[in-house]
Structure formats: structure tokens, C-alpha cells
Scaffold this active site. Structure first.
Site, PDB file in Angstrom:
ATOM      1  N   ARG A  27      34.118  11.265  41.278  1.00  0.00           N
ATOM      2  CA  ARG A  27      35.784  10.692  41.537  1.00  0.00           C
ATOM      3  C   ARG A  27      36.736  11.254  40.177  1.00  0.00           C
ATOM      4  O   ARG A  27      37.129   9.564  39.526  1.00  0.00           O
ATOM      5  CB  ARG A  27      35.951   9.553  42.014  1.00  0.00           C
ATOM      6  N   ARG A  31      42.426   7.348  40.899  1.00  0.00           N
ATOM      7  CA  ARG A  31      43.190   5.735  40.956  1.00  0.00           C
ATOM      8  C   ARG A  31      43.216   5.464  39.508  1.00  0.00           C
ATOM      9  O   ARG A  31      43.547   4.557  39.115  1.00  0.00           O
ATOM     10  CB  ARG A  31      42.569   4.711  41.071  1.00  0.00           C
ATOM     11  N   ARG A  40      50.021   9.467  43.940  1.00  0.00           N
ATOM     12  CA  ARG A  40      50.064   8.934  44.999  1.00  0.00           C
ATOM     13  C   ARG A  40      51.644   8.835  46.009  1.00  0.00           C
ATOM     14  O   ARG A  40      51.467   7.873  46.707  1.00  0.00           O
ATOM     15  CB  ARG A  40      49.223   8.745  44.591  1.00  0.00           C
ATOM     16  N   ASP A  77      38.413  14.504  51.088  1.00  0.00           N
ATOM     17  CA  ASP A  77      37.819  13.226  51.058  1.00  0.00           C
ATOM     18  C   ASP A  77      37.302  13.254  52.305  1.00  0.00           C
ATOM     19  O   ASP A  77      37.272  14.354  52.740  1.00  0.00           O
ATOM     20  CB  ASP A  77      39.024  12.208  51.586  1.00  0.00           C
ATOM     21  N   TYR A 154      30.555   6.573  59.861  1.00  0.00           N
ATOM     22  CA  TYR A 154      31.832   5.804  59.776  1.00  0.00           C
ATOM     23  C   TYR A 154      32.358   6.593  61.095  1.00  0.00           C
ATOM     24  O   TYR A 154      33.174   5.443  61.559  1.00  0.00           O
ATOM     25  CB  TYR A 154      32.729   6.621  58.482  1.00  0.00           C
TER      26      TYR A 154
END
Length: 354
Positions: A27, A31, A40, A77, A154
Site C-alpha cells: 500500500r 491515503r 482521490r 484493488d 469476499y
């Protein structure tokens, strides 16, 4: 084929001699960087950011402008594959990923298509191509996918889960049905990674985020077996160059010996696995990637430096170590703390490669 100006990451994965330990960070585009948050916001949503090759390229390159990372990783992702299979991925603020059409019935599994990555996931392939071109050979580009088991969790749960009750119920009550689903996912993941390799990825990584939720028997049957299937289908030679492969099972420290026999060039380690013991267990079979505790990056820079030195010392002399966190960086980490980690790896690792 573009000659890499910095190939220490590739060499380390292949257990070849290097002059220092390479570092990248799971990552690393994300963020914790203010410039990422700006892009973003410009994109309007996380999904818009993932599906726009130009913006995905921009955020992939952002951490390389700040830090001396030895590799770039595609910004995307793991749930792009289920979305391409028709499950309708969406993100709810504060709740993580969800699917409009989760797997609920046997017919849902039988009707799952195997998407063509070149058409159904074109935005990812285009992003890889654009990033590779934009890197201009500075560092290698890592492509990635979620593992078949992790994607299945998921898809059946409909999003994130703590108990995995739905997918485990399917596993225990109708194992053959789950195997049909995992077979389709293995074919899809392999095709997806091969498309990334063809577009320019110079290493690929399989993220098995939820393999550690299984018993040893179930891990071998439902997770590792399909990771092996993916590996067997990968085209790992391009223009005479080997494309290294990495398998990361979070919580997989119990099964390193089996993982080391799976055909991958390197294993990712989470922070709960002692890297010295891991090296003793796998020997010369694979390289090891890891494995600093992501929470350690909240500490003062001088503490971070000591943590880095400890991990380097525990791995010891010789090739085959790629420094990384034991999982993804947390979103509110101070970027200066990342710099302290990266600089410490480059400063204190050469002594282990003399």
C-alpha cells in the site's frame, strides 16, 4: 526490453547477490500521502481512481518521488476480478468493499463467467502499460492479484467479514461447489496476471489475505492448492528475462514449508512470523519478503531505525531478502516515518551483502 537502472528488487527475489537489501511497501501508494488524497478527491471515488489508467499511474508514481523505494506496485484493488465477473463492486465510506450481487446459490457459481482481462479489465492492463512506460526503467513494476481463496471469501460474504461464516459454511457443507468456484478463479487470476506481465509487469504477487483464517488441512486444500494452480499457469519468461513471483499469505507462518514448495520465488511474511526462524525453515528454496509491524511506523524515527536494524540482523548475511512491512501501511502514518524506514534499510543493509 528496457534495462533496469535499479534491479536490486528483482535480483533479491531470485536470490542473486545484491549490494544492499531492497525495500518497497505494501500500500505504498495510498491515503498516508496528502498528494494521493488530492488525486482521490479529483477522481470522485476510489473505484473511479482504480479504473482511470492515468490517475492510477499518477498515484503509483507518487511514493517514488518522495522515497527511494526499489520497486513500484500497480495501484489497483484485488476485487477488480469479482467486479469483472458481474458481482457489482462498490465501496461504502467507512464500511469497505461490498457487492451488489454476491454469490448465494449453486447456480450463481455455475454461471460465473471467466472474464477476459484484455477486454473486461482493460483499464488495469492499460494502467500497467502506462506505468511501465512512465517509470523509464528506474525501478521494476510489480503486478498483483488476490488469491482465489481470498477473492472467494469476499464474493460469498458479500464484502469484508470477521467470522467468514458464509464461505466456511459453503466449504464444509458443499466443498465440491466451492472447488468449482475456486477453479474458475484460479484460471481468471492466472489470465489476469499474465495480462499484466504482457503489459509490462516485471514481478507479480499473489495476495492471500484470508488464507490464515483456515485450518492447516483447509489451507492446503482450498487456498494453497489454488495458489499452486495459478503459479503453474503463469508465463514467467519475457524476452529472456525471468518474472519473479511472490506468494503472501497473511497468517501463514505455520505453513512456510508447504508454501516454499509451491513454485513461487519468494514468500511474503507477516509481522507475527520471526524472519530468522522463517529463513531457517525454508533454507535456500525461496526469498523472503518482510516483515516489519506496520504499527511500528507510528513510533519515533529513532525507534523505527532500531526496528529496521533488528529485522536486517535477524535475516542475516546473504541474498534473498526484500524488506517490507508485514501488511499494508496504515492510512494515518506520518510520511516522514516512512522515509526513516527506507533510509535505514539502505544505510544499514550493505554490511549484510559484503
Amino acid at each position: 526490453m528496457t534495462t533496469l537502472k535499479n534491479d536490486t528488487f528483482i535480483k533479491a527475489l531470485l536470490r542473486q547477490p545484491v549490494d544492499r537489501t531492497p525495500i518497497w511497501m505494501m500500500r505504498q501508494a495510498g491515503r498516508y500521502l496528502p498528494e494521493y488524497r488530492q488525486v482521490r478527491e479529483q477522481a470522485g471515488s476510489f473505484l473511479n481512481l482504480c479504473t482511470n489508467p492515468e490517475l492510477a499511474c499518477e498515484v503509483t508514481l507518487q511514493p517514488l518521488r518522495r522515497f527511494a523505494f526499489d520497486a513500484a506496485i500497480l495501484f489497483s484493488d484485488i476485487l477488480t476480478i469479482p467486479d469483472a465477473m458481474g458481482l457489482g463492486l462498490y465501496f461504502t465510506e467507512g464500511e469497505g468493499p461490498k457487492f451488489k450481487n454476491p454469490i448465494k446459490t449453486a447456480s450463481d457459481i455455475y454461471n460465473l463467467p471467466i472474464p477476459d482481462p484484455v477486454t473486461d479489465l482493460r483499464y488495469v492492463v492499460d494502467a500497467v502499460s502506462l506505468i511501465r512506460k512512465s517509470l523509464e526503467g528506474s525501478v521494476p513494476l510489480i503486478g498483483f492479484s488476490g488469491s482465489p481463496w481470498t477473492l472467494a471469501t469476499y464474493m460469498v460474504e458479500g464484502g469484508s467479514s470477521k467470522s467468514f461464516q458464509k464461505v466456511k459454511s459453503l466449504m464444509y457443507e458443499q466443498p465440491q461447489l466451492l472447488h468449482i468456484m475456486l477453479d474458475k478463479l484460479a484460471l481468471t487470476v492466472a489470465a489476469y496476471l499474465n495480462a499484466q506481465i504482457e503489459a509490462g509487469a516485471q514481478a507479480v504477487m499473489l495476495f492471500d489475505t484470508w488464507g490464515g483464517m483456515l485450518t492447516s488441512e483447509d489451507y492446503n486444500e482450498f487456498s494453497l492448492y489454488y495458489a499452486k494452480q495459478v503459479r503453474a499457469l503463469l508465463n514467467t519468461t519475457v524476452d529472456g528475462q525471468q518474472i519473479p513471483t511472490i506468494l503472501f499469505t497473511k497468517g501463514g507462518g505455520l505453513w512456510l514449508e508447504n508454501m516454499a514448495d509451491s513454485g513461487y520465488d519468494a514468500l511474503g511474511l507477516d509481522w507475527q512470523t520471526d524472519i530468522h526462524n522463517a529463513r531457517a525453515r525454508v533454507g535456500d528454496k525461496v526469498a523472503l519478503q518482510g516483515n516489519m509491524d506496520p504499527v511500528a511506523l507510528y513510533a519515533k524515527p529513532e525507534v523505527i531505525v532500531e526496528k529496521v536494524k533488528t529485522i536486517l540482523h535477524k535475516y542475516g548475511n546473504g541474498p534473498g531478502h526484500v524488506f517490507n512491512l508485514g501488511h499494508g501501511i496504515l492510512p494515518d502514518i506520518n510520511p516522514e516515518h516512512v522515509k526513516a524506514m527506507v533510509d535505514a534499510v539502505h544505510e544499514f543493509s550493505p554490511v549484510y551483502h559484503q
